[in-house]
Scaffold this motif. Structure first.
Motif, PDB file in Angstrom:
ATOM      1  N   VAL A 217       0.931  -1.184   0.158  1.00 57.26           N
ATOM      2  CA  VAL A 217      -0.326  -0.041  -0.149  1.00 57.26           C
ATOM      3  C   VAL A 217       0.762   1.113   0.205  1.00 57.26           C
ATOM      4  CG1 VAL A 217      -1.997   1.499   1.229  1.00 57.26           C
ATOM      5  CG2 VAL A 217      -1.796  -1.280   1.121  1.00 57.26           C
ATOM      6  N   ARG A 218       2.006   1.462   0.743  1.00 57.28           N
ATOM      7  CA  ARG A 218       2.877   2.420   0.836  1.00 57.28           C
ATOM      8  C   ARG A 218       3.293   2.756  -0.303  1.00 57.28           C
ATOM      9  NH1 ARG A 218       3.701   6.139   3.701  1.00 57.28           N
ATOM     10  NH2 ARG A 218       6.069   6.118   3.780  1.00 57.28           N
ATOM     11  N   GLN A 221      -0.198   4.013  -2.919  1.00 55.41           N
ATOM     12  CA  GLN A 221      -1.418   4.680  -2.085  1.00 55.41           C
ATOM     13  C   GLN A 221      -2.454   4.603  -3.181  1.00 55.41           C
ATOM     14  OE1 GLN A 221      -1.284   5.136   0.909  1.00 55.41           O
ATOM     15  NE2 GLN A 221       0.613   5.725   1.828  1.00 55.41           N
ATOM     16  N   ALA A 259      -5.477   2.912   1.282  1.00 53.76           N
ATOM     17  CA  ALA A 259      -4.541   3.797   1.730  1.00 53.76           C
ATOM     18  C   ALA A 259      -3.879   3.741   2.843  1.00 53.76           C
ATOM     19  CB  ALA A 259      -4.878   5.147   1.180  1.00 53.76           C
ATOM     20  N   PRO A 261      -1.710   6.660   4.542  1.00 50.99           N
ATOM     21  CA  PRO A 261      -0.871   7.728   4.716  1.00 50.99           C
ATOM     22  C   PRO A 261      -0.158   7.895   6.003  1.00 50.99           C
ATOM     23  CG  PRO A 261      -3.180   8.544   4.885  1.00 50.99           C
ATOM     24  CD  PRO A 261      -3.011   7.001   4.780  1.00 50.99           C
ATOM     25  N   LEU A 365       0.000  12.090  -2.000  1.00 54.00           N
ATOM     26  CA  LEU A 365      -0.005  10.474  -1.646  1.00 54.00           C
ATOM     27  C   LEU A 365       0.390   9.873  -2.827  1.00 54.00           C
ATOM     28  CD1 LEU A 365      -3.189   9.971   0.631  1.00 54.00           C
ATOM     29  CD2 LEU A 365      -0.636   9.919   1.305  1.00 54.00           C
ATOM     30  N   GLY A 369       3.761   9.194  -1.860  1.00 57.50           N
ATOM     31  CA  GLY A 369       3.362   8.261  -0.838  1.00 57.50           C
ATOM     32  C   GLY A 369       3.025   8.714   0.547  1.00 57.50           C
ATOM     33  N   GLU A 370       3.370  10.211   0.905  1.00 59.60           N
ATOM     34  CA  GLU A 370       2.818  10.429   2.051  1.00 59.60           C
ATOM     35  C   GLU A 370       2.705  11.999   2.138  1.00 59.60           C
ATOM     36  OE1 GLU A 370       6.511  11.112   4.858  1.00 59.60           O
ATOM     37  OE2 GLU A 370       6.894   9.078   3.415  1.00 59.60           O
TER      38      GLU A 370
END
Length: 425
Positions: A217-218, A221, A259, A261, A365, A369-370
């Motif tokens: 997932v990371r 996302q 997702a 986050p 995201l 990815g964050e």
């Protein structure tokens, strides 16, 4: 270890480490080996604060502000500005003796900001402990890991591990849950607000399976959920541990998109949860177009969101036959409106503060990815500064171990106005 981290990740994790170490007595001798990382982390916080100000006309006033808001010691202020100067983010620095009088800022946005600071961190020749700390923080950003596996997985020096865990736990950068097989470490940034649920998940599927699914997932996302491919992820979603909004595919099937986050701002899990939910809905919709769009699938979902944010395009996408189905959820959540175009529609962003923030968060995201927009000490701190409201970085809300003398609202306003050249002290 962190030698393998790209500059962007190194700069980003320096920022995280500084945010965490603000919970620790800055005079503690145990922090001495982390001096270079703290300096670059402070530089990231200061850069985020002054970005867009153009000219800082009263360095002494800014020094007071950042000591109050960002825990940048007055003794560290000049070296922090020098770090930004060497990285090319400030120039025309006027000095009087050892004091910074004024400077201009040229702080870039996320990718370039952290790239340059990561490069600067490497040029400082950071200690082994610093490299290990960044490696651990970055590893835990991906997924939990058994404590006993940390050494081999990251190539840590066994003798450094007790100290890393001591500093990491004191600063709230590292947390742990105890299972029958031993302790599993995780990051509080990861959004795990319920360690009992995390422990149950790990016991059911094993830490390795959970780590693999969460890492997937990371890495992507808005991952389309496949129960057979990601059983731990499917279980986590069914328990409400991970949010996964669903979108109707062209085949008429409800498809969840997971997702996870890594949230530096915990208010997105509480008081601003609406923004996070909207962001995940946006993410799910563009991922649906990417994975299930058939011959006309979305090739560059981040560009779609950039178009929605663009006032020069009137915050509107070009019409398409699939838009009404694909963006129906966003229409119902009043994130977009549908502008008729023959038999098709054009989604148009409904420009509210929450909607704009949600689309930006979704774009971060997709891209990084964050979230980067709301990292500790940047835009939110700046907004609160203008309101004369005290700000505490996210991890400080977990613990504040030092008593602090703070300025009055009147003093604060005067300092901020002086720093930014709006008034003289």
């Amino acid at each position: 270890m962190s030698e393998g981290l790209p500059d962007f990740k190194a700069g980003l994790r320096c920022h995280d480490v500084h945010a965490g170490l603000r919970n620790v007595d800055p005079n503690s001798a145990t922090l001495t080996p982390l001096a270079d990382t703290r300096m670059v982390g402070m530089a990231a916080s200061l850069a985020s604060l002054i970005r867009g100000q153009d000219v800082v006309s009263d360095g002494e006033a800014l020094k007071t502000i950042v000591a109050e808001q960002l825990d940048i010691s007055p003794y560290a202020f000049a070296p922090v500005v020098e770090t930004l100067e060497r990285a090319g983010m400030v120039d025309d620095v006027k000095r009087r003796g050892q004091k910074i009088v004024s400077f201009t800022e040229n702080v870039p946005f996320h990718q370039n900001l952290y790239d340059r600071l990561g490069e600067s961190w490497r040029e400082h020749e950071p200690s082994q402990l610093e490299q290990e700390m960044l490696a651990v923080v970055d590893r835990l950003a991906a997924s939990p890991v058994p404590a006993e596996e940390l050494e081999n997985e990251l190539g840590l020096d066994r003798g450094d591990i007790p100290r890393l865990l001591e500093v990491g736990k004191a600063s709230e950068l590292i947390k742990g849950v105890t299972l029958i097989d031993g302790e599993v470490l995780y990051s509080p940034f990861f959004g795990f607000e319920n360690p009992e649920l995390l422990a149950s998940l790990l016991e059911t599927h094993g830490s390795g399976r959970v780590a693999e699914d969460l890492a997937a997932v990371r890495a992507h996302q808005g991952l389309p959920l496949d129960d057979s491919a990601y059983p731990a992820l499917a279980d986590a979603i069914s328990r409400g541990f991970i949010l996964a909004p669903s979108v109707t595919t062209p085949a008429g099937r409800e498809q969840p998109f997971a997702a996870l986050p890594y949230l530096p701002d915990p208010s997105l899990l509480t008081v601003r949860k609406t923004v996070l939910e909207k962001a995940l809905a946006v993410l799910a919709c563009v991922r649906c177009g990417e994975h299930f769009g058939g011959a006309t699938k979305t090739l560059f979902p981040a560009r779609v969101l950039t178009a929605l944010l663009d006032p020069n395009r009137n915050h509107q996408l070009s019409p398409h036959s699939s838009h009404k189905r694909q963006y129906q959820m966003l229409y119902r959540m009043q994130i977009v409106d549908f502008v008729p175009s023959g038999n098709w529609v054009s989604p148009k962003l409904i420009v509210t503060d929450d909607n704009v923030e949600a689309v930006r968060l979704a774009r971060d995201l997709l891209t990084y990815g964050e979230p980067l927009e709301d990292r500790a000490g940047d835009d939110e701190a700046r907004g609160l500064l203008s309101l004369n409201s005290p700000y505490q970085a996210p991890l400080q809300t977990v613990s504040r171990r030092r008593e602090q003398k703070t300025m009055s609202d009147k003093e604060y306003r005067a300092m901020m106005d002086a720093a930014m050249g709006r008034a003289a002290l």
